[in-house]
Design a protein around this motif. Structure first.
Motif, PDB file in Angstrom:
ATOM      1  N   LEU A  45       8.463  48.868  17.028  1.00  0.00           N
ATOM      2  CA  LEU A  45       7.577  48.432  15.837  1.00  0.00           C
ATOM      3  C   LEU A  45       7.407  49.277  14.764  1.00  0.00           C
ATOM      4  N   SER A  46       6.960  48.652  13.630  1.00  0.00           N
ATOM      5  CA  SER A  46       6.929  49.438  12.297  1.00  0.00           C
ATOM      6  C   SER A  46       5.342  50.125  12.432  1.00  0.00           C
ATOM      7  N   ARG A  47       4.975  51.104  11.749  1.00  0.00           N
ATOM      8  CA  ARG A  47       3.883  51.535  11.629  1.00  0.00           C
ATOM      9  C   ARG A  47       2.843  50.816  11.264  1.00  0.00           C
ATOM     10  N   ALA A  48       3.496  49.779  10.199  1.00  0.00           N
ATOM     11  CA  ALA A  48       2.294  48.648   9.836  1.00  0.00           C
ATOM     12  C   ALA A  48       2.054  47.755  10.941  1.00  0.00           C
ATOM     13  N   SER A  49       2.913  47.381  11.741  1.00  0.00           N
ATOM     14  CA  SER A  49       2.649  46.511  13.113  1.00  0.00           C
ATOM     15  C   SER A  49       1.643  47.187  13.879  1.00  0.00           C
ATOM     16  N   ILE A  50       1.787  48.590  14.087  1.00  0.00           N
ATOM     17  CA  ILE A  50       0.747  49.291  15.069  1.00  0.00           C
ATOM     18  C   ILE A  50      -0.493  49.384  14.319  1.00  0.00           C
ATOM     19  N   ALA A  51      -0.675  49.480  12.892  1.00  0.00           N
ATOM     20  CA  ALA A  51      -1.838  49.394  12.336  1.00  0.00           C
ATOM     21  C   ALA A  51      -2.419  48.003  12.471  1.00  0.00           C
ATOM     22  N   ASN A  52      -1.850  46.863  12.356  1.00  0.00           N
ATOM     23  CA  ASN A  52      -2.268  45.820  12.479  1.00  0.00           C
ATOM     24  C   ASN A  52      -2.739  45.404  13.952  1.00  0.00           C
ATOM     25  N   ILE A  53      -1.874  46.103  14.943  1.00  0.00           N
ATOM     26  CA  ILE A  53      -2.472  45.821  16.283  1.00  0.00           C
ATOM     27  C   ILE A  53      -3.681  46.542  16.524  1.00  0.00           C
ATOM     28  N   GLU A  54      -3.818  47.828  15.999  1.00  0.00           N
ATOM     29  CA  GLU A  54      -5.049  48.613  16.096  1.00  0.00           C
ATOM     30  C   GLU A  54      -6.327  47.792  15.220  1.00  0.00           C
ATOM     31  N   ALA A  55      -6.111  47.127  14.335  1.00  0.00           N
ATOM     32  CA  ALA A  55      -7.123  46.534  13.598  1.00  0.00           C
ATOM     33  C   ALA A  55      -7.544  45.154  14.265  1.00  0.00           C
ATOM     34  N   GLY A  56      -6.784  44.740  15.470  1.00  0.00           N
ATOM     35  CA  GLY A  56      -6.818  43.509  15.848  1.00  0.00           C
ATOM     36  C   GLY A  56      -6.381  42.095  15.373  1.00  0.00           C
ATOM     37  N   THR A  57      -5.744  42.321  14.204  1.00  0.00           N
ATOM     38  CA  THR A  57      -5.212  41.284  13.553  1.00  0.00           C
ATOM     39  C   THR A  57      -3.757  40.766  13.977  1.00  0.00           C
ATOM     40  N   GLN A  58      -3.283  41.678  14.918  1.00  0.00           N
ATOM     41  CA  GLN A  58      -1.891  41.394  15.398  1.00  0.00           C
ATOM     42  C   GLN A  58      -1.901  41.647  16.923  1.00  0.00           C
ATOM     43  N   ALA A  59      -1.558  40.816  17.714  1.00  0.00           N
ATOM     44  CA  ALA A  59      -1.358  41.086  19.164  1.00  0.00           C
ATOM     45  C   ALA A  59       0.050  41.440  19.637  1.00  0.00           C
ATOM     46  N   PRO A  60       0.091  42.442  20.202  1.00  0.00           N
ATOM     47  CA  PRO A  60       1.123  42.898  20.827  1.00  0.00           C
ATOM     48  C   PRO A  60       1.861  42.032  22.040  1.00  0.00           C
ATOM     49  N   PRO A  61       3.071  41.497  21.979  1.00  0.00           N
ATOM     50  CA  PRO A  61       3.444  40.918  23.146  1.00  0.00           C
ATOM     51  C   PRO A  61       3.389  41.818  24.310  1.00  0.00           C
ATOM     52  N   LEU A  62       3.613  41.318  25.654  1.00  0.00           N
ATOM     53  CA  LEU A  62       3.323  42.046  26.707  1.00  0.00           C
ATOM     54  C   LEU A  62       4.404  43.182  26.993  1.00  0.00           C
ATOM     55  N   TYR A  63       5.619  42.955  26.500  1.00  0.00           N
ATOM     56  CA  TYR A  63       6.769  43.755  26.670  1.00  0.00           C
ATOM     57  C   TYR A  63       6.330  45.046  25.497  1.00  0.00           C
ATOM     58  N   ARG A  64       6.035  44.730  24.461  1.00  0.00           N
ATOM     59  CA  ARG A  64       5.719  45.869  23.440  1.00  0.00           C
ATOM     60  C   ARG A  64       4.264  46.504  23.896  1.00  0.00           C
ATOM     61  N   LEU A  65       3.533  45.950  24.539  1.00  0.00           N
ATOM     62  CA  LEU A  65       2.348  46.596  25.213  1.00  0.00           C
ATOM     63  C   LEU A  65       2.653  47.621  26.147  1.00  0.00           C
ATOM     64  N   ALA A  66       3.808  47.009  27.019  1.00  0.00           N
ATOM     65  CA  ALA A  66       4.213  48.217  27.938  1.00  0.00           C
ATOM     66  C   ALA A  66       4.860  49.414  27.202  1.00  0.00           C
TER      67      ALA A  66
END
Length: 116
Positions: A45-66
């Protein structure tokens, strides 16, 4: 189920769940002493995606969560709110299935039948 998740409905419930996951990922990343860019690279994933995930505005799919869990050297279940499998029944179906899958994988790993 926690009172917070039990009283929330629909999209609000999903947002609360995502915020809880976000906080757990952010805290685990900080404990690991790694950057968002590192986690993103490891999880595809991009750094921006991780930032969005950490902000709670994007949910990681299960595979990416793993993959995020691997990058942070934690079990995937550690990145989910503390729900017992029976409590997941009150979540939207897609979240209940994800929680159940992570619990099943964690059980396999504890029993020595999984990797990690």
């Amino acid at each position: 189920m926690s009172a917070t998740l039990a009283v929330l409905g629909g999209d609000v419930e999903e947002q609360a769940f995502n915020r809880a996951v976000a906080g757990l990922i952010r805290d685990a990343r900080r404990r690991a002493g790694v950057t968002q860019a590192y986690v993103g690279h490891q999880a595809g994933l991009s750094r921006a995606s991780i930032a969005n995930i950490e902000a709670g505005t994007q949910a990681p799919p299960l595979y990416r969560l793993a993959l995020i869990a691997v990058a942070l050297n934690v079990q995937p279940a550690e990145l989910l709110p503390p729900l017992r499998p029976d409590e997941a029944a009150g979540l939207p179906a897609r979240h209940a299935a994800d929680v159940a899958a992570v619990w099943a994988q964690a059980a396999k790993m504890r029993d020595g039948h999984g990797e990690g």
